[in-house]
Design an enzyme around this catalytic site. Structure first.
Site, PDB file in Angstrom:
ATOM      1  N   TYR A  21      -2.501  -2.039   1.014  1.00 29.08           N
ATOM      2  CA  TYR A  21      -1.377  -2.586   1.764  1.00 29.08           C
ATOM      3  C   TYR A  21      -0.766  -1.542   2.707  1.00 29.08           C
ATOM      4  CZ  TYR A  21      -1.814  -6.613  -1.237  1.00 29.08           C
ATOM      5  OH  TYR A  21      -2.304  -7.730  -1.866  1.00 29.08           O
ATOM      6  N   LYS A 279      -8.471  -3.513 -15.573  1.00 31.59           N
ATOM      7  CA  LYS A 279      -7.630  -2.315 -15.512  1.00 31.59           C
ATOM      8  C   LYS A 279      -7.847  -1.283 -16.625  1.00 31.59           C
ATOM      9  CE  LYS A 279      -4.315  -3.506 -12.103  1.00 31.59           C
ATOM     10  NZ  LYS A 279      -3.739  -4.783 -11.700  1.00 31.59           N
TER      11      LYS A 279
HETATM   12  C1  LIG Z   1      -4.362  -5.758 -10.813  1.00 29.90           C
HETATM   13  C2  LIG Z   1      -4.398  -7.166 -11.206  1.00 29.90           C
HETATM   14  C3  LIG Z   1      -5.398  -8.034 -10.725  1.00 29.90           C
HETATM   15  C4  LIG Z   1      -6.442  -7.604  -9.735  1.00 29.90           C
HETATM   16  O1  LIG Z   1      -7.286  -6.611 -10.242  1.00 29.90           O
HETATM   17  P1  LIG Z   1      -8.094  -5.662  -9.225  1.00 29.90           P
HETATM   18  O2  LIG Z   1      -8.902  -4.794 -10.137  1.00 29.90           O
HETATM   19  O3  LIG Z   1      -7.080  -4.918  -8.432  1.00 29.90           O
HETATM   20  O4  LIG Z   1      -8.940  -6.540  -8.389  1.00 29.90           O
HETATM   21  C5  LIG Z   1      -5.365  -9.345 -11.166  1.00 29.90           C
HETATM   22  N1  LIG Z   1      -4.436  -9.773 -12.024  1.00 29.90           N
HETATM   23  C6  LIG Z   1      -3.466  -8.969 -12.513  1.00 29.90           C
HETATM   24  C7  LIG Z   1      -2.470  -9.512 -13.475  1.00 29.90           C
HETATM   25  C8  LIG Z   1      -3.409  -7.643 -12.116  1.00 29.90           C
HETATM   26  O5  LIG Z   1      -2.431  -6.850 -12.573  1.00 29.90           O
END
Ligand SMILES: *Cc1c(COP(=O)(O)O)cnc(C)c1O
Length: 431
Positions: A21, A279
């Site tokens: 962003y 994540k």
């Molecule tokens: C970060 C996140 C995503 C997207 O994941 P990326 O690895 O950035 O593509 C989707 N849903 C939630 C709740 C997130 O925190």
């Protein structure tokens, strides 16, 4: 290749490199990090910052962890990558078995992918293909929550909050989904059925065209950093069952202990039809995500017209990512993580409480290893980031949310320093 000087790195960055962003016409200088160990990021100028972000929820064990390093090094010497079409390997088998074991009962099948957004795309496709296979091709729409965040790809974007997700920019290409109000109940609020009146009404009216409801459990993350009542989650599960609509739970941020339970679903003791995780799965080492579903969903899909689930990324099941995920999950489960998170929560609650009295703060809230200070006006990110760095801490706010979710290994004194820095900066921030 010759090593770049710090000023060369910075100049290449400003000329050529997009950050999340970000603008390339008025770029904000980025901080040059040269190494990271434990909870400290080391800058090129020698300064060290205490990390409050876990690199966006992911580095739960801190950086440069010996056990995770060894897992990756060992795997590199065995096999870094091999295609997943027609091939299986031990690291993926190990990981998928573990995921089935530790996620809510009933989630039996695992689809591995490269990132959180892709795992959401996969979840949406699973839901739509499920209904198609059952002879209900009209059930394609998704019901989502305002202030939700599910990623940046097209399908994921279509279920993000329409305002913060800037739907109008993409309105001609985005799937037109349905939105219910963001949960009004806070985490500890007494339950009132009026909290689900809106979603109930939408489900009643639209169940014939709805494939699924998607939501983040307990904690709406990037879209607002709100904690809401487990009863909301429980009631939505019941409503989905009543109206024959699937429930997709996005635990990409909440998974692996962050809210105090291993998965946010456990607060309400529910099993979604489809679950997204990512994540923290690899402890922040590699990009990896997974979409799990129940046998009902996989049977429905595979007994349908296509006979197979229509998705297959090139780097699916990457052995390096699977190995470090195995090591990270093992590390987490081998520690007394629940007590650790609970200690962090207590410390965040007392440490951030003074901010409640600041003139420019409207709310302070904490759950698990997440602490949020909500400001009256949106902060100036570039300016406030400088102030945080001057305090020796790494905090990256958005909008009116100044928040931290530190690595679980953070010491009491480092967390104190982190919070003192936050309070100083927030109290003196002019926006
Ligand atoms: C970060 C996140 C995503 C997207 O994941 P990326 O690895 O950035 O593509 C989707 N849903 C939630 C709740 C997130 O925190």
């Amino acid at each position: 290749m010759e090593q770049l000087t710090t000023s060369q790195v910075s100049s290449i960055d400003q000329q050529h490199i997009w950050h999340p962003y970000s603008s390339l016409t008025s770029p904000i200088p980025a901080y040059h990090v040269v190494s990271a160990t434990g909870v400290r990021l080391k800058l090129a100028d020698g300064r060290e910052l205490i990390d409050g972000m876990s690199s966006w929820w992911s580095a739960i064990h801190g950086y440069n962890h010996p056990r995770l390093n060894i897992a990756l090094k060992d795997q590199i010497d065995t096999m870094s990558h091999v295609m997943f079409g027609g091939i299986i390997h031990e690291p993926a088998a190990q990981l998928c078995k573990t995921l089935v074991d530790i996620t809510p009962d009933g989630l039996e099948k695992v689809f591995l992918s490269d990132s959180g957004s892709v795992s959401v795309e996969v979840a949406l496709k699973m839901a739509i293909q499920y209904w198609y296979s059952l002879g209900q091709p009209q059930k394609t729409r998704i019901l989502s929550l305002r202030k939700g965040y599910h990623g940046d790809t097209f399908g994921a974007m279509s279920v993000c909050d329409p305002v913060t997700g800037m739907h109008h920019l993409f309105s001609s290409t985005l799937a037109q989904q349905l939105f219910t109000e963001s949960p009004r109940c806070r985490f500890h609020d007494d339950w009132d059925e009026s909290y689900i009146a809106d979603i109930k009404n939408l489900l009643e009216k639209h169940s014939h065209e709805l494939a699924a409801v998607i939501l983040e459990p307990i904690l709406q993350g990037t879209g607002g950093m709100h904690f809401y009542s487990p009863t909301y989650l429980k009631r939505v599960r019941e409503l989905c069952d009543e109206h024959d609509v699937l429930l997709i739970v996005d635990e990409i941020a909440t998974g692996f202990g962050r809210t105090g339970k291993l998965f946010g679903c456990e607060w309400a003791d529910i099993t979604p039809d489809i679950l997204c995780i990512g994540k923290a799965m690899t402890g922040g080492y590699m990009t990896l995500a997974a979409t799990l579903c129940t046998s009902k969903i996989s049977d429905g899909i595979c007994n349908g017209e296509a006979g197979v689930f229509m998705h297959g990324p090139t780097f699916m099941g990457n052995p390096l990512a699977c190995s470090v995920a195995n090591a990270s999950i093992d590390l987490l489960l081998s520690t007394n993580w629940q007590a650790r998170i609970s200690d962090i929560e207590q410390q965040l609650k007392s440490g951030l409480a003074p901010a409640k009295d600041f003139d420019n703060v409207t709310d302070v809230r904490c759950l698990g290893a997440v602490g949020v200070i909500e400001t009256k006006k949106p902060v100036d990110v570039a300016q406030i980031q400088k102030q945080f760095v001057a305090e020796g801490i790494w905090v990256r706010p958005f909008g009116t949310r100044v928040y931290v979710m530190p690595p679980y290994i953070i010491s009491k004194s480092d967390l104190d320093t982190l919070m003192r820095g936050m309070l100083n900066v927030v109290q003196n921030h002019k926006n």
